[in-house]
Design a protein around this motif. Structure first.
Motif, PDB file in Angstrom:
ATOM      1  N   LYS A 115     -44.819  21.758 -35.529  1.00 15.71           N
ATOM      2  CA  LYS A 115     -44.947  22.886 -36.470  1.00 15.71           C
ATOM      3  C   LYS A 115     -44.786  22.435 -37.918  1.00 15.71           C
ATOM      4  CE  LYS A 115     -45.465  25.989 -33.186  1.00 15.71           C
ATOM      5  NZ  LYS A 115     -46.029  24.969 -32.268  1.00 15.71           N
ATOM      6  N   THR A 116     -45.669  21.515 -38.288  1.00 20.02           N
ATOM      7  CA  THR A 116     -45.594  20.986 -39.648  1.00 20.02           C
ATOM      8  C   THR A 116     -46.991  20.713 -40.183  1.00 20.02           C
ATOM      9  OG1 THR A 116     -44.578  19.266 -41.021  1.00 20.02           O
ATOM     10  CG2 THR A 116     -45.381  18.578 -38.876  1.00 20.02           C
ATOM     11  N   THR A 150     -46.757  19.138 -48.816  1.00 18.07           N
ATOM     12  CA  THR A 150     -46.158  19.782 -47.648  1.00 18.07           C
ATOM     13  C   THR A 150     -44.725  20.105 -48.051  1.00 18.07           C
ATOM     14  OG1 THR A 150     -47.535  18.379 -46.271  1.00 18.07           O
ATOM     15  CG2 THR A 150     -45.779  19.588 -45.150  1.00 18.07           C
ATOM     16  N   THR A 153     -41.862  21.798 -44.542  1.00 18.48           N
ATOM     17  CA  THR A 153     -41.666  21.412 -43.148  1.00 18.48           C
ATOM     18  C   THR A 153     -41.529  19.894 -43.030  1.00 18.48           C
ATOM     19  OG1 THR A 153     -44.061  21.411 -42.855  1.00 18.48           O
ATOM     20  CG2 THR A 153     -42.885  23.390 -42.175  1.00 18.48           C
ATOM     21  N   ARG A 154     -40.721  19.448 -42.106  1.00 20.89           N
ATOM     22  CA  ARG A 154     -40.482  18.024 -41.872  1.00 20.89           C
ATOM     23  C   ARG A 154     -40.562  17.723 -40.388  1.00 20.89           C
ATOM     24  NH1 ARG A 154     -41.837  18.036 -46.090  1.00 20.89           N
ATOM     25  NH2 ARG A 154     -40.848  17.440 -48.031  1.00 20.89           N
ATOM     26  N   GLN A 156     -43.228  15.618 -42.741  1.00 20.80           N
ATOM     27  CA  GLN A 156     -44.587  15.844 -43.171  1.00 20.80           C
ATOM     28  C   GLN A 156     -45.394  14.672 -42.666  1.00 20.80           C
ATOM     29  OE1 GLN A 156     -43.619  15.626 -47.643  1.00 20.80           O
ATOM     30  NE2 GLN A 156     -45.803  15.136 -47.545  1.00 20.80           N
TER      31      GLN A 156
ATOM     32  N   PRO B 224     -48.525  25.285 -43.768  1.00 22.34           N
ATOM     33  CA  PRO B 224     -47.516  24.291 -44.139  1.00 22.34           C
ATOM     34  C   PRO B 224     -47.992  23.329 -45.236  1.00 22.34           C
ATOM     35  CG  PRO B 224     -48.364  23.854 -41.923  1.00 22.34           C
ATOM     36  CD  PRO B 224     -48.915  25.176 -42.355  1.00 22.34           C
TER      37      PRO B 224
END
Ligand code: FAD
Ligand code: FAD
Lengths: 327, 266
Positions: A115-116, A150, A153-154, A156, B224
């Motif tokens: 989920k990134t 980005t 989130t991580r 990236q 994202p």
């Protein structure tokens, strides 16, 4: 957000480390020289001791390895599962991968599983004044380049085309090795099964390694003329490259010497383009050559704008004269 | 067999040399560049139509695109697809590949999961090659990209993936998602008969409220990755003319090569 842990996917090429892996690592070290940044590399394959030794000397702190028969050929599901495992173990802020046929399929898959955000086929990475990592992504055939961030989130994830950065030499330090648990592959679904591998004959001097590249386009006009172009490349100790229409015309057997968006990016000392119009799709793959000479019968050819020297005229005549001069 | 083909209308890639960036707004100016069906999406559609001809299938096309390019979906119907789905809503604008694929997944959920999803290997404009893989991952389906050859069996396919070293052959169970390479086949032409037939085929439009979407995953805000500046790289070089008879030009070129530090035996 801080970049404290950087993981590079150690792509393989014939059981050795693919140059792109070292190119990515060098770039990452250049951008993040601080001593508290940790670098990891993950290797997935079968019978790859040579690559492991190379990775351990590459300058990373930690090498993750999964050496298993099931990873002997690229398999989207096994590779994604194994890579996820390494990501979980290392917990990186940034994951860098080569945009190869395999890497290009793995990076977006990981983007959804983790989920990134994933930046695609980057041509460069750099820090902004504010210290944010800008991933430079080409679009519209390389005509424009977009900064992609980005922010939230991580890790990236960025995939980078081979040949974009220079790889720095190996280091003395020997990274420690962490073996991933092969049983993680047991739970991967069997929805995809490898049936066979077809290897094509690879040229002894691939275009990306040649100092001189003679590149032909649709203006070459015939298989006979193409032959002369190949002879010329041979006499110069270089490699012959091509545009997409030269493949479509059937003068070139496969895409491994195609230059551009859908092909390779090269930076030879000398690039000589013959019968090439200069579409942005092609230019973006050769723009970094040291010297660019273009030969085209059209005085307004687009390729001339990006050339150091231009010749307006019949390219095949010039090729013939070059062959005569070289004896 | 039910097949869904993902189609993206894009600015005509043969005209990208004409693109500029407005110095004021920093946005892309694509004036005078017509919209076409993304090249490799035609190969994906052809693959679906080929399977339909061989075994019988219902072929649907789906596109998340502004409504002005609905005529491109009509073109797919004229080529032989059976029905079209267009996802269009301001709320989906600015989506990166993560939220584009999420939204496509939600629409396909609404239509019903097919046996096979085919997509082009990459779009000509964004060209990330992400969407087919990410759609498959959202749907927990197996995927293979860079597909050049497909052969269908009852519940599985044999496909060939292009790689650096040549290619790899896989067997893949259905349902699955494949990203098809350009050149893998010769897309058929639109015929007059096809155009007439297309008139009675339906195109259904999904707006945001027609789909059961999580708002935090759609459009620019749900993405994202976030775009920064657009740059048109300046690649201009001196473009100095070499003149003379072919032999003289050849001699000049050889001198230039030597000056670049390459050993040439003459
Ligand atoms: C300069 C620039 C850089 C970008 N960089 C990134 C980036 O690094 N990461 C990122 O996540 N996003 C990025 N994007 C956004 C991305 O281009 C969009 O999300 C785009 O709508 C989908 O991706 P694509 O065009 O790359 O499609 P691809 O993944 O290349 O498309 C492959 C295939 O998927 C199908 N498909 C794609 N889009 C649709 C659609 N809308 N409807 C139906 N089928 C479709 C088609 O069959 C297509 O042939 C960038 C955009 C620009 C302009
Ligand atoms: C999504 C996408 C991806 C692509 N990726 C790539 C890619 O990676 N690499 C690539 O190369 N292309 C790619 N293309 C194709 C690209 O857009 C151009 O069509 C292509 O680069 C043009 O090749 P060309 O210059 O050889 O042919 P043309 O554009 O046909 O040009 C031929 C040139 O030869 C000149 N000429 C003719 N006769 C002579 C003569 N006797 N002597 C000298 N000059 C002569 C003509 O004046 C003309 O300028 C891609 C296209 C798309 C849509």
């Amino acid at each position: 957000m801080d970049m404290k842990r950087i993981l590079v996917y150690g792509e393989l090429e014939k059981e050795r480390l693919h140059p792109v892996s070292l190119e990515l690592l060098s770039k990452a070290k250049e951008i993040f020289p601080e001593s508290d940044v940790q670098f990891g590399m993950v290797l997935l394959g079968s019978g790859i001791d040579g690559a492991v030794a190379e990775a351990q000397k590459s300058g990373v702190d930690l090498v993750y390895l999964l050496d298993d028969q099931r990873l002997s050929v690229f398999h989207p599901e096994y590779f994604a599962a194994a890579l996820i495992q390494a990501v979980k173990a290392f917990n990186p802020d940034l994951l860098l991968m080569g945009a190869t046929y395999g890497g290009e399929e793995l990076a977006p898959a990981l983007g959804i599983r983790l989920k990134t955000g994933v930046a695609a086929h980057c041509t460069d990475l750099r820090l902004t004044k504010e210290g944010k990592l800008a991933q430079l992504v080409p679009a519209f055939g390389g005509k424009v380049i977009g900064e992609i961030f980005t922010p939230n989130t991580r890790p990236q994830i960025a995939s980078i085309k081979p040949g974009m950065f220079l790889a720095s030499p190996q280091e003395d330090k020997n990274a420690s090795l962490s073996i991933l648990d092969a049983s993680l592959l047991d739970s991967v679904s069997q929805r995809i099964r490898v049936k066979g591998v077809n290897r094509k004959e690879l040229s002894s001097l691939p275009v990306e390694k040649a100092e001189v590249v003679v590149c032909g386009g649709y203006g070459i006009g015939s298989p006979e003329n193409w032959n002369s172009l190949e002879q010329l490349a041979g006499k110069l100790g270089g490699a012959v490259a091509c545009t997409r229409p030269a493949i479509d015309a059937g003068w070139v057997g496969d895409e491994s010497s195609m230059i551009g968006t859908s092909g390779k990016s090269i930076r030879p000392k000398v690039y000589i383009g013959v019968g090439i119009s200069g579409a942005t799709h092609h230019i973006c793959g050769m723009k970094d050559a040291g010297l660019i000479v273009s030969i085209n019968s059209d005085p307004n050819a687009e390729c001339f704008n990006v050339s150091d020297f231009k010749v307006t005229g019949d390219g095949n005549l010039i090729v013939r004269s070059l062959l005569e001069a070289l004896g | 067999m039910n097949i869904i083909v993902c189609v993206k209308p894009v600015p005509d890639p043969d005209k990208y040399n004409l693109l500029t960036i407005d110095p004021e707004t920093k946005r892309l100016v694509r004036e005078g560049i017509p919209t076409v069906i993304n090249p490799s999406d035609k190969n994906a559609l052809e693959e679906a139509l080929r399977l339909k001809d061989l075994y019988g299938a219902k072929v649907s096309v789906i596109s998340m695109t502004p409504l002005f390019s609905v005529d491109k979906i009509k073109q797919c119907l004229a080529m032989g697809a059976d029905e079209g789905f267009v996802i269009s809503d301001r709320a989906f604008g600015g989506a990166d590949t993560f939220s584009t694929s999420y939204t496509l997944m939600k629409a396909i959920e609404e239509i019903g999961t097919p046996d096979l999803i085919l997509a082009g290997n990459e779009s000509a404009d964004g060209a990330t090659s992400h969407v087919p893989v990410q759609l498959a991952e959202w749907m927990s389906l197996p995927h293979i990209t860079n597909v050049t050859v497909t052969e269908a069996f009852e519940t599985k396919l044999h496909v060939r993936k292009k790689t650096e070293e040549g290619s790899v052959d896989y067997e893949i169970d259905l349902p699955a998602v494949l990203a098809v390479e350009r050149n893998s086949n010769q897309p058929r032409m639109v015929t007059a008969k096809g155009m007439v037939a297309a008139r009675s085929k339906s195109i259904r439009v999904f707006a945001k409220d027609d789909l059961d979407v999580d708002e935090s995953l759609i459009g620019l805000c749900g993405s994202p990755t976030q775009p920064g500046e657009l740059i048109v790289p300046n690649l201009k070089r001196a473009s100095q003319e070499l003149k003379g008879e072919p032999e003289e030009i050849a001699a000049q070129i050889i001198t230039l090569i030597k000056k670049s530090g390459v050993a040439v035996a003459v």
